[in-house]
Motif scaffolding. Structure first.
Motif, PDB file in Angstrom:
ATOM      1  N   TYR A  93      -6.008   8.227  -3.267  1.00  0.00           N
ATOM      2  CA  TYR A  93      -5.410   7.229  -2.392  1.00  0.00           C
ATOM      3  C   TYR A  93      -6.186   7.016  -1.102  1.00  0.00           C
ATOM      4  N   ALA A  98       1.961   1.580  -3.554  1.00  0.00           N
ATOM      5  CA  ALA A  98       0.867   2.018  -4.430  1.00  0.00           C
ATOM      6  C   ALA A  98       0.576   3.501  -4.238  1.00  0.00           C
ATOM      7  N   LYS A 104      -0.617   6.798  -6.680  1.00  0.00           N
ATOM      8  CA  LYS A 104      -1.773   7.599  -6.282  1.00  0.00           C
ATOM      9  C   LYS A 104      -1.471   8.973  -5.693  1.00  0.00           C
ATOM     10  N   ASP A 138      -6.695   3.266  -0.513  1.00  0.00           N
ATOM     11  CA  ASP A 138      -5.381   2.673  -0.264  1.00  0.00           C
ATOM     12  C   ASP A 138      -4.906   3.000   1.153  1.00  0.00           C
ATOM     13  N   MET A 188       0.821  -1.214   0.000  1.00  0.00           N
ATOM     14  CA  MET A 188       0.000   0.000   0.000  1.00  0.00           C
ATOM     15  C   MET A 188       0.854   1.262   0.000  1.00  0.00           C
TER      16      MET A 188
END
Length: 142
Positions: A102, A83, A88, A105, A80
């Motif tokens: 995000y 990511a 994001k 996330d 995460m």
């Protein structure tokens, strides 16, 4: 109070596990090569797509069944963070109209971090497999 904690951590563990499992499965069902290409298009090595997908599928199942919850959750925290930072962060918390932000996330990151810190033993296979070892750890600390 302790039972409420166990039930809430169970809910978090199972929901997070199902969510990651489905995301990983989708990467394989949609053609993992598409995910490899997308990873390469954002500047990541394509082989990482396989690793991420496997971690999501296997780790998701592990969480659902309560196996290695803390370890798997720590891996999900790393996924995460990657990511959010790599994909994001630039589009903002709520997104830019073309891509989601995000916020989800970050919620997954918080859930995974909580499970990595506290674990989740309710209806977990770890509780049965490592039952004797857990007692030894507890008694040796006291």
């Amino acid at each position: 109070m302790n039972n409420y904690f166990k039930i809430s951590s169970l809910l978090l563990r199972v929901v997070l596990g199902i969510t990651f499992f489905v995301h990983g499965l989708t990467k394989f069902q949609g053609g993992i090569e598409n995910t490899v290409g997308w990873f390469e298009s954002i500047g990541l090595p394509g082989f990482l797509a396989y690793g991420v997908a496997v971690i999501e599928v296997v780790g998701g199942l592990a969480l659902v069944f309560g196996l290695f919850t803390r370890f798997v959750s720590a891996l999900f925290v790393l996924l995460m963070v990657g990511a959010i930072v790599k994909v994001k962060l630039d589009v903002g918390f709520l997104g830019n109209g073309k891509m989601a932000g995000y916020e989800l996330d970050l919620a997954f990151l918080a859930i995974a971090a909580s499970l990595a810190i506290t674990g989740s033993n309710a209806y977990a296979l770890d509780s049965f497999i490592f039952k004797g070892q857990e007692k030894e750890k507890t008694t040796s600390i006291i």
